[in-house]
Design a protein around this motif. Structure first.
Motif, PDB file in Angstrom:
ATOM      1  N   GLU A 127       0.818  -1.215   0.000  1.00 26.86           N
ATOM      2  CA  GLU A 127       0.000   0.000   0.000  1.00 26.86           C
ATOM      3  C   GLU A 127       0.853   1.267   0.000  1.00 26.86           C
ATOM      4  O   GLU A 127       0.325   2.372  -0.115  1.00 26.86           O
ATOM      5  N   LEU A 128       2.177   1.120   0.159  1.00 23.89           N
ATOM      6  CA  LEU A 128       3.044   2.289   0.290  1.00 23.89           C
ATOM      7  C   LEU A 128       3.358   2.901  -1.067  1.00 23.89           C
ATOM      8  O   LEU A 128       3.443   2.194  -2.075  1.00 23.89           O
ATOM      9  N   SER A 129       3.580   4.213  -1.070  1.00 27.42           N
ATOM     10  CA  SER A 129       4.089   4.888  -2.260  1.00 27.42           C
ATOM     11  C   SER A 129       5.552   4.516  -2.454  1.00 27.42           C
ATOM     12  O   SER A 129       6.180   3.911  -1.574  1.00 27.42           O
ATOM     13  N   GLY A 130       6.098   4.873  -3.608  1.00 30.12           N
ATOM     14  CA  GLY A 130       7.489   4.538  -3.893  1.00 30.12           C
ATOM     15  C   GLY A 130       8.458   5.096  -2.863  1.00 30.12           C
ATOM     16  O   GLY A 130       9.419   4.431  -2.462  1.00 30.12           O
ATOM     17  N   GLY A 131       8.180   6.342  -2.407  1.00 34.94           N
ATOM     18  CA  GLY A 131       9.073   6.970  -1.433  1.00 34.94           C
ATOM     19  C   GLY A 131       9.070   6.254  -0.095  1.00 34.94           C
ATOM     20  O   GLY A 131      10.116   6.008   0.505  1.00 34.94           O
ATOM     21  N   TRP A 132       7.864   5.884   0.389  1.00 31.89           N
ATOM     22  CA  TRP A 132       7.784   5.190   1.675  1.00 31.89           C
ATOM     23  C   TRP A 132       8.312   3.769   1.574  1.00 31.89           C
ATOM     24  O   TRP A 132       8.892   3.232   2.526  1.00 31.89           O
ATOM     25  N   LEU A 133       8.133   3.129   0.409  1.00 36.21           N
ATOM     26  CA  LEU A 133       8.690   1.792   0.210  1.00 36.21           C
ATOM     27  C   LEU A 133      10.212   1.845   0.261  1.00 36.21           C
ATOM     28  O   LEU A 133      10.868   0.965   0.835  1.00 36.21           O
ATOM     29  N   ILE A 192      27.966  -0.934   3.174  1.00 39.23           N
ATOM     30  CA  ILE A 192      26.663  -0.448   2.702  1.00 39.23           C
ATOM     31  C   ILE A 192      26.860   0.306   1.387  1.00 39.23           C
ATOM     32  O   ILE A 192      27.714   1.197   1.292  1.00 39.23           O
ATOM     33  N   LEU A 193      26.071  -0.057   0.385  1.00 36.57           N
ATOM     34  CA  LEU A 193      26.079   0.647  -0.898  1.00 36.57           C
ATOM     35  C   LEU A 193      24.746   1.370  -1.042  1.00 36.57           C
ATOM     36  O   LEU A 193      23.690   0.722  -1.088  1.00 36.57           O
ATOM     37  N   LEU A 194      24.774   2.688  -1.099  1.00 42.89           N
ATOM     38  CA  LEU A 194      23.545   3.489  -1.196  1.00 42.89           C
ATOM     39  C   LEU A 194      23.562   4.297  -2.487  1.00 42.89           C
ATOM     40  O   LEU A 194      24.513   5.037  -2.745  1.00 42.89           O
ATOM     41  N   ASP A 195      22.509   4.149  -3.279  1.00 38.80           N
ATOM     42  CA  ASP A 195      22.394   4.863  -4.544  1.00 38.80           C
ATOM     43  C   ASP A 195      21.280   5.896  -4.426  1.00 38.80           C
ATOM     44  O   ASP A 195      20.101   5.559  -4.468  1.00 38.80           O
ATOM     45  N   GLU A 196      21.652   7.147  -4.241  1.00 34.43           N
ATOM     46  CA  GLU A 196      20.709   8.266  -4.091  1.00 34.43           C
ATOM     47  C   GLU A 196      19.647   7.985  -3.032  1.00 34.43           C
ATOM     48  O   GLU A 196      18.440   7.983  -3.314  1.00 34.43           O
ATOM     49  N   PRO A 197      20.045   7.759  -1.776  1.00 39.26           N
ATOM     50  CA  PRO A 197      19.053   7.443  -0.740  1.00 39.26           C
ATOM     51  C   PRO A 197      18.219   8.638  -0.308  1.00 39.26           C
ATOM     52  O   PRO A 197      17.190   8.467   0.340  1.00 39.26           O
ATOM     53  N   THR A 198      18.642   9.865  -0.631  1.00 33.86           N
ATOM     54  CA  THR A 198      17.971  11.049  -0.085  1.00 33.86           C
ATOM     55  C   THR A 198      16.783  11.513  -0.917  1.00 33.86           C
ATOM     56  O   THR A 198      16.043  12.396  -0.493  1.00 33.86           O
ATOM     57  N   ASN A 199      16.567  10.911  -2.107  1.00 31.42           N
ATOM     58  CA  ASN A 199      15.531  11.424  -3.004  1.00 31.42           C
ATOM     59  C   ASN A 199      14.132  11.381  -2.396  1.00 31.42           C
ATOM     60  O   ASN A 199      13.284  12.198  -2.733  1.00 31.42           O
ATOM     61  N   HIS A 200      13.879  10.408  -1.519  1.00 30.50           N
ATOM     62  CA  HIS A 200      12.523  10.233  -0.997  1.00 30.50           C
ATOM     63  C   HIS A 200      12.432  10.543   0.499  1.00 30.50           C
ATOM     64  O   HIS A 200      11.478  10.127   1.153  1.00 30.50           O
ATOM     65  N   LEU A 201      13.412  11.259   1.032  1.00 28.76           N
ATOM     66  CA  LEU A 201      13.400  11.575   2.459  1.00 28.76           C
ATOM     67  C   LEU A 201      13.059  13.041   2.674  1.00 28.76           C
ATOM     68  O   LEU A 201      13.488  13.901   1.912  1.00 28.76           O
ATOM     69  N   ASP A 202      12.290  13.323   3.743  1.00 29.85           N
ATOM     70  CA  ASP A 202      12.117  14.716   4.127  1.00 29.85           C
ATOM     71  C   ASP A 202      13.332  15.132   4.951  1.00 29.85           C
ATOM     72  O   ASP A 202      14.218  14.325   5.260  1.00 29.85           O
ATOM     73  N   LEU A 203      13.393  16.415   5.297  1.00 29.12           N
ATOM     74  CA  LEU A 203      14.594  16.932   5.956  1.00 29.12           C
ATOM     75  C   LEU A 203      14.833  16.284   7.315  1.00 29.12           C
ATOM     76  O   LEU A 203      15.976  16.005   7.685  1.00 29.12           O
ATOM     77  N   GLU A 204      13.753  16.024   8.052  1.00 32.02           N
ATOM     78  CA  GLU A 204      13.928  15.435   9.375  1.00 32.02           C
ATOM     79  C   GLU A 204      14.533  14.031   9.272  1.00 32.02           C
ATOM     80  O   GLU A 204      15.456  13.673  10.003  1.00 32.02           O
ATOM     81  N   SER A 205      14.022  13.226   8.342  1.00 33.69           N
ATOM     82  CA  SER A 205      14.563  11.880   8.142  1.00 33.69           C
ATOM     83  C   SER A 205      15.974  11.936   7.573  1.00 33.69           C
ATOM     84  O   SER A 205      16.814  11.089   7.886  1.00 33.69           O
ATOM     85  N   LEU A 206      16.238  12.928   6.739  1.00 35.82           N
ATOM     86  CA  LEU A 206      17.575  13.099   6.177  1.00 35.82           C
ATOM     87  C   LEU A 206      18.591  13.382   7.279  1.00 35.82           C
ATOM     88  O   LEU A 206      19.692  12.804   7.298  1.00 35.82           O
ATOM     89  N   LEU A 207      18.216  14.248   8.220  1.00 38.24           N
ATOM     90  CA  LEU A 207      19.106  14.535   9.350  1.00 38.24           C
ATOM     91  C   LEU A 207      19.337  13.282  10.192  1.00 38.24           C
ATOM     92  O   LEU A 207      20.459  13.019  10.641  1.00 38.24           O
ATOM     93  N   TRP A 208      18.273  12.498  10.390  1.00 37.21           N
ATOM     94  CA  TRP A 208      18.424  11.266  11.166  1.00 37.21           C
ATOM     95  C   TRP A 208      19.363  10.295  10.458  1.00 37.21           C
ATOM     96  O   TRP A 208      20.244   9.701  11.083  1.00 37.21           O
ATOM     97  N   LEU A 209      19.194  10.133   9.134  1.00 38.11           N
ATOM     98  CA  LEU A 209      20.046   9.204   8.384  1.00 38.11           C
ATOM     99  C   LEU A 209      21.505   9.649   8.424  1.00 38.11           C
ATOM    100  O   LEU A 209      22.413   8.816   8.537  1.00 38.11           O
ATOM    101  N   GLU A 210      21.737  10.951   8.324  1.00 39.95           N
ATOM    102  CA  GLU A 210      23.105  11.464   8.447  1.00 39.95           C
ATOM    103  C   GLU A 210      23.741  10.989   9.746  1.00 39.95           C
ATOM    104  O   GLU A 210      24.861  10.453   9.759  1.00 39.95           O
TER     105      GLU A 210
END
Length: 667
Positions: A161-167, A183-201
């Protein structure tokens, strides 16, 4: 951990990688940069064994655990978000299943020897289960998902039921919890809001795993990467430090390369001149042949490849009215859900507003309300005179006709513009030669974004509304867009998680949260300072003004200016009058004194409770708090208690203050 040695890879006649070598050691955090199409995905494929090198070798450490987050994900329906996040590998479910079987058998076995064997196996499995993180996996999964923006209601939803970003976020949580070595990450920030981006950092910086990160987010690379690897014309260049340091080092390397090229070209001209002057002289034949062999053997220095970025220069916007858009007491929602109520907002000519807030809070809805793409249930939207809007969004990218060519799609908004001029504009957006005859349906995300931007350029808007315009652009193209928007003299509304872009162009920030829009002056850095000091839903409540910290109880009044004035005007009072007035003042004082003391005490207690709540919020913003289960649980419980205490004290203060006000006004 992993080494590429003299690896080459070509597709047709294109050399994507030319004898490149790369080594990634334990704990290193590498940022992989380069223009779109440079070969970054090919490099990741070599490490994942999905791409075979044409020459060279790829070496991996024994039992290396790789974790990979691609840009695209297949459907993962049939399990909940929490279940998906907890799928950290094949071994843990097997160990758990065997442990359950051992527990079942222990309840039935009667043979002493068999019992001892089962108990020994139980101990081994429990130890293995603990090492794999089985006992606290659900708690850790919940914390990681919370950090990535999932609330409690979403954890038990089917991922289908999730959108592409939430998936993408759910898959990222699964990857982080699987505890890979690399860990290999390919453009992980495209679907994150700023708060989640700060957490991932914060999570990546404190995670012990090595990391190879493909990203076009310069601030993200600055925060996370300890080494930058650049792909440039098939070659790999490694730079120590973060992205800002890399930019300085790269420019020095390119300057040296240009100097070496010019020096070599001068040497080649001298040799060719010598050959031309002496080719026909028999006494110089040996020298001429020697010079020619020298030219053949010479390893040619090339000029550094220039960043292939869009050459975007927005035309000067025709001036609009001073008030561009005004929204008055708007109400808007979908079905029974109300998103905005009594929303009022004014945009004036020259405003450059960045909309910030968590995903799902209504930023895109607000942008569509401003543009008139959706209509409010109540209220009015007024548009100023001479306003010409241009909108960039995922919808405008989807609205491109897939059967149109690039040239015909642009021609749909070009009016009477000559086709030659249209092709010149497309060339500035990197659609060169036969690229203009590509059909839209075969374009990449970055090419579609550039085409939409080209269409905006032709329409000459003086009011731009842009929803994540940099998602598919590489760093060089982001820089050009940033420069153009900095020079843009119209009015701009922007949704973006590219902090570098917001800092460069915004002069106002609108924080969208729970149906409220809070306007703040400045750019993202200004907002972050305010946010980290407590600008969130809990801290946005108005607080009563506290008294001076050392305020003392008001002394019992003995006389006042009004009484003295009355004495002067009416003449001397009798002893009985004076005694009666003194008794009245004493009674008033006795009634008011306890209430004033109570109000003062409550104000002091509210100050202390609020300070404690602010302290807890600051600790909860720290990304490290999400990783420590016991600490996170303790903090959330303490936060709930502190907030409850502030609410109770505030309610008591309001009651006491109202009672005091009524007594004072009655006197």
């Amino acid at each position: 951990m992993i080494t590429l040695h003299n690896v080459s890879k070509y597709y047709g006649k294109q050399d994507v990688l030319k004898e490149v070598s790369l080594h990634i050691g334990p704990g290193e955090r590498l940022g992989l940069v380069g223009p779109n199409g440079a070969g970054k995905s090919t490099l990741l494929g070599l490490m994942l064994d999905t791409v075979e090198p044409d020459s060279g070798e790829v070496f991996k450490a024994k039992n290396l655990r790789l974790g990979y987050l691609p840009q695209e994900l297949l459907s993962l329906s049939g399990r909940t978000v929490l279940e998906l996040a907890m799928e950290t590998g094949d071994s843990l479910p097997q160990v758990e299943a065997e442990l359950d079987e051992v527990h079942r058998l222990l309840g039935k076995v009667r043979d002493e020897a068999e019992l001892e064997e089962l108990l020994a196996r139980q101990g081994q499995l429990q130890s293995q289960f603990e090492q794999l993180g089985g006992y606290d996996l659900e708690a850790r999964a919940s914390r990681v998902l919370a950090g990535l923006g999932f609330d409690q209601n979403r954890l038990n939803r089917d991922v289908g039921e999730l959108s592409g970003g939430w998936l993408m976020r759910a898959a990222l949580a699964r990857l982080l919890l699987s505890a890979p070595d690399l860990i290999l990450l390919d453009e992980p920030t495209n679907h994150l809001d700023l708060e989640s981006l700060l957490w991932l950092e914060g999570y990546l910086v404190t995670n012990p795993a090595a990391l190879l990160l493909v990203s076009h987010d310069r601030v993200f690379l600055d925060k996370v990467a300890t080494r930058i690897v650049e792909l440039d014309s098939g070659q790999l260049y490694s730079y120590g430090g973060n992205y800002s340091h890399y930019e300085e080092q790269r420019e020095r390397r390119r300057e040296a390369q240009r100097a070496a090229f010019e020096s070599q070209q001068e040497r080649i001209r001298q040799i060719e001149d010598f050959v031309a002057r002496n080719r026909t002289r028999k006494d110089r034949a040996k020298q001429v042949q020697g010079r020619l062999k020298m030219l053949e053997k010479m390893e040619r220095v090339t000029l550094p490849a220039e960043d292939q970025a869009i050459k975007l220069e927005l035309p000067q916007a025709e001036p609009s009215a001073k008030v561009v858009v005004e929204m008055l007491n708007l109400e808007f929602g979908y079905d029974s859900k109300t998103i905005y109520k009594d929303l009022s907002l004014v945009l004036r000519k020259g405003d450059r507003l960045a909309l910030l807030g968590r995903n799902g809070e209504g930023k895109s809805t607000l942008l569509r309300l401003l543009s008139g793409q959706v209509k409010p249930r109540k209220g009015r939207r007024l548009v100023g005179g001479r306003v010409k809007m241009g909108v960039f969004s995922q919808h405008t990218m989807e609205d491109l006709n897939p059967e149109n060519t690039v040239l015909s799609e642009l021609g749909g908004v070009a009016g009477l513009m000559a086709q030659g001029q249209q092709r010149t504009i497309l060339g500035a957006f990197l659609f060169k030669g036969d690229d203009v005859f590509k059909k839209v349906k075969v374009l990449s995300g970055g090419e579609r974004a550039r085409l939409v931007l080209a269409k905006l350029l032709i329409q000459k808007p003086n009011f731009l509304l842009m929803d994540e315009p940099t998602n598919h652009l590489d760093i060089a193209s982001r820089k050009v867009l940033e420069d153009a928007l900095r020079q843009y003299d119209g009015t701009l509304v922007l949704i973006s998680h590219d902090r570098h872009l917001i800092n460069a162009i915004a002069n106002q920030v609108a924080y969208v949260n729970a149906g409220e829009v809070t306007l703040l002056p400045g750019n993202y850095d200004d907002f972050e300072r305010l946010w980290k000091q407590g600008l969130d839903a809990d801290q946005a409540q108005a607080k009563p003004e506290a008294p001076a910290p050392n305020a003392k109880p008001e002394p019992a009044p003995q006389a006042n200016d009004k009484a003295e004035a009355n004495d002067t005007a009416s003449g001397p009072k009798s002893a009985a009058q004076k005694r009666a007035e003194a008794q009245a003042r004493q009674q008033r004082y006795r009634r008011l004194k306890p209430l004033k003391d109570k109000v003062s005490k409550l104000e002091s207690q509210i100050d202390q409770a609020t300070a404690e709540l602010d302290k807890l919020v600051a600790e909860m913003v720290d990304p490290a708090a999400f990783e420590d289960g016991a600490r996170w649980t303790k903090l959330t419980k303490a936060h709930a208690r502190a907030k409850d205490q502030v609410d109770k004290l505030t309610a008591k203060w309001e009651k006491a203050a109202l009672e005091l006000e009524e007594l004072e006004s009655g006197d």
